[in-house]
Design an enzyme around this catalytic site. Sequence first.
Site, PDB file in Angstrom:
ATOM      1  CE1 TYR A   1      -4.460  -6.293   3.599  1.00 19.30           C
ATOM      2  CE2 TYR A   1      -3.575  -5.357   5.624  1.00 19.30           C
ATOM      3  CZ  TYR A   1      -3.403  -5.731   4.301  1.00 19.30           C
ATOM      4  OH  TYR A   1      -2.189  -5.557   3.685  1.00 19.30           O
TER       5      TYR A   1
ATOM      6  CB  SER B   1      -0.079  -7.167   6.048  1.00 20.90           C
ATOM      7  OG  SER B   1      -0.284  -6.031   6.851  1.00 20.90           O
TER       8      SER B   1
HETATM    9  N1  LIG Z   1       1.526  -0.381   1.184  1.00 19.43           N
HETATM   10  C1  LIG Z   1       1.647  -0.880   2.418  1.00 19.43           C
HETATM   11  O1  LIG Z   1       1.942  -0.161   3.383  1.00 19.43           O
HETATM   12  C2  LIG Z   1       1.442  -2.360   2.667  1.00 19.43           C
HETATM   13  C3  LIG Z   1       1.654  -2.844   3.972  1.00 19.43           C
HETATM   14  C4  LIG Z   1       1.475  -4.199   4.213  1.00 19.43           C
HETATM   15  C5  LIG Z   1       1.127  -5.054   3.200  1.00 19.43           C
HETATM   16  N2  LIG Z   1       0.910  -4.569   1.943  1.00 19.43           N
HETATM   17  C6  LIG Z   1       0.532  -5.521   0.892  1.00 19.43           C
HETATM   18  O2  LIG Z   1       1.407  -5.340  -0.212  1.00 19.43           O
HETATM   19  C7  LIG Z   1       0.736  -5.609  -1.427  1.00 19.43           C
HETATM   20  C8  LIG Z   1       0.840  -4.435  -2.376  1.00 19.43           C
HETATM   21  O3  LIG Z   1       0.241  -3.306  -1.740  1.00 19.43           O
HETATM   22  P1  LIG Z   1       0.170  -1.868  -2.409  1.00 19.43           P
HETATM   23  O4  LIG Z   1       0.415  -0.865  -1.354  1.00 19.43           O
HETATM   24  O5  LIG Z   1       0.974  -1.853  -3.654  1.00 19.43           O
HETATM   25  O6  LIG Z   1      -1.404  -1.830  -2.765  1.00 19.43           O
HETATM   26  P2  LIG Z   1      -2.160  -1.261  -4.051  1.00 19.43           P
HETATM   27  O7  LIG Z   1      -3.603  -1.214  -3.673  1.00 19.43           O
HETATM   28  O8  LIG Z   1      -1.521  -0.006  -4.530  1.00 19.43           O
HETATM   29  O9  LIG Z   1      -1.929  -2.381  -5.152  1.00 19.43           O
HETATM   30  C9  LIG Z   1      -2.662  -3.585  -5.207  1.00 19.43           C
HETATM   31  C10 LIG Z   1      -3.102  -3.815  -6.646  1.00 19.43           C
HETATM   32  O10 LIG Z   1      -3.750  -5.073  -6.708  1.00 19.43           O
HETATM   33  C11 LIG Z   1      -4.807  -4.972  -7.651  1.00 19.43           C
HETATM   34  N3  LIG Z   1      -5.805  -5.999  -7.342  1.00 19.43           N
HETATM   35  C12 LIG Z   1      -6.582  -6.097  -6.239  1.00 19.43           C
HETATM   36  N4  LIG Z   1      -7.398  -7.158  -6.339  1.00 19.43           N
HETATM   37  C13 LIG Z   1      -7.132  -7.742  -7.528  1.00 19.43           C
HETATM   38  C14 LIG Z   1      -7.668  -8.883  -8.218  1.00 19.43           C
HETATM   39  N5  LIG Z   1      -8.649  -9.615  -7.675  1.00 19.43           N
HETATM   40  N6  LIG Z   1      -7.160  -9.194  -9.430  1.00 19.43           N
HETATM   41  C15 LIG Z   1      -6.179  -8.437  -9.997  1.00 19.43           C
HETATM   42  N7  LIG Z   1      -5.641  -7.342  -9.389  1.00 19.43           N
HETATM   43  C16 LIG Z   1      -6.115  -7.010  -8.179  1.00 19.43           C
HETATM   44  C17 LIG Z   1      -5.351  -3.562  -7.507  1.00 19.43           C
HETATM   45  O11 LIG Z   1      -6.003  -3.123  -8.677  1.00 19.43           O
HETATM   46  C18 LIG Z   1      -4.090  -2.770  -7.166  1.00 19.43           C
HETATM   47  O12 LIG Z   1      -3.571  -2.102  -8.317  1.00 19.43           O
HETATM   48  C19 LIG Z   1      -0.701  -5.985  -1.034  1.00 19.43           C
HETATM   49  O13 LIG Z   1      -0.780  -7.382  -0.908  1.00 19.43           O
HETATM   50  C20 LIG Z   1      -0.858  -5.336   0.328  1.00 19.43           C
HETATM   51  O14 LIG Z   1      -1.840  -6.000   1.094  1.00 19.43           O
HETATM   52  C21 LIG Z   1       1.064  -3.232   1.649  1.00 19.43           C
END
Ligand SMILES: NC(=O)c1ccc[n+]([C@@H]2O[C@H](COP(=O)([O-])OP(=O)(O)OC[C@H]3O[C@@H](n4cnc5c(N)ncnc54)[C@H](O)[C@@H]3O)[C@@H](O)[C@H]2O)c1
Length: 332
Positions: A154, A129
């Site tokens: 985080y 991130s």
């Molecule tokens: N969306 C953003 O702006 C952003 C920015 C930086 C980093 N990220 C990273 O990108 C990745 C995807 O983010 P996103 O926006 O799709 O988030 P999101 O919350 O929509 O998706 C994450 C998914 O992971 C699942 N999950 C969480 N813990 C779990 C576990 N222990 N076992 C199984 N499933 C689990 C959740 O149910 C969820 O559906 C993440 O690692 C997030 O930290 C996202």
Amino acid sequence: MKVLVTGAAGFIGYSLAVKLLARGDSVIGLDMVNDYYDVTLKEARLARLRELGGNRFTFVRQDFSQYEPLVESLAGLEFDRIVHLGAQAGVRYSITNPHAYLHSNLAGHLNMLEIGRHRGVENMVYASSSSVYGGNTKLPFAVEDRVDQPISLYAATKKADELMSETYAHLYRLPLTGLRFFTVYGPWGRPDMMMWIFAKNIAAGQPIPVFNNGDMYRDFTYIDDIIAGVMASLDNPAPDDGLEKAGGSTKPHRLYNIGNHSSEHLMRVVEILEEQIGKKAIIDFQPMQPGDVRQSFADIDAIARDHGYAPTTSIDVGVPKFIEWYKEYHGV
Ligand SMILES: NC(=O)c1ccc[n+]([C@@H]2O[C@H](COP(=O)([O-])OP(=O)(O)OC[C@H]3O[C@@H](n4cnc5c(N)ncnc54)[C@H](O)[C@@H]3O)[C@@H](O)[C@H]2O)c1
């Protein structure tokens, strides 16, 4: 190609799975479908993946922080590569729910590295991130910058994931690429994120909370540009050639920023949202939130150099596309 995608019910995992299925790959989607935000949205994403993928899409409902059950849930399923996108996301939530990050981001990441190692996968791409840059004052943020002062739990867990990955690339020569995403938005996005909250509140005539009195800048990245960067990383494993890679490793481990390379003033996004929704926002200015940063700005030279990555969607194009989807999804 057969790809295991974790977080497949989430925003980015779902969007990646759509793209992989469209080009003919097979996808095993793994997700525990937690209720951090509206589960109906996650189930709607999964229903669409089943429809698009047919027998090339398999869904595994499993918590990846539990190692033995995880191994069992994947027994008998074949995959060549992993994209690990499942995690507990969100900076503010990590202040009140630190243990969710311990389980999903620390134990969960280690478990997925173990799966990658024991299954001998050809490549593993994982989500980091932009928050690892903390209060970095040097702009834009580059993968060569030191990131040793996280300002939220985080961010600390994401930095820890990068460190664990480096060790696995060293010990087991597992090819790894860590992607530092910058504020992702677009269709099928996340209801806990600023863009969605603002859209919802403006449409309902409710005030929108604007932190740091509006003095905030974000490198907003449209989902299609993010997916282009993930696909390029998935198709090009980090080579084990002893040469220094993006992020400084001499192991088969790369780190990239994926952003739009454009730091936008928050109030400009509010203006576009107002135009698209056809209502003025009621602004509730609030102080800076703990764990939050004032500005993010991605240096994307490393991924541009290695994979020809070039984002194509400005907020003037991307925000209207998000609102178009948002209205359709809510039937308004
Ligand atoms: N969306 C953003 O702006 C952003 C920015 C930086 C980093 N990220 C990273 O990108 C990745 C995807 O983010 P996103 O926006 O799709 O988030 P999101 O919350 O929509 O998706 C994450 C998914 O992971 C699942 N999950 C969480 N813990 C779990 C576990 N222990 N076992 C199984 N499933 C689990 C959740 O149910 C969820 O559906 C993440 O690692 C997030 O930290 C996202």
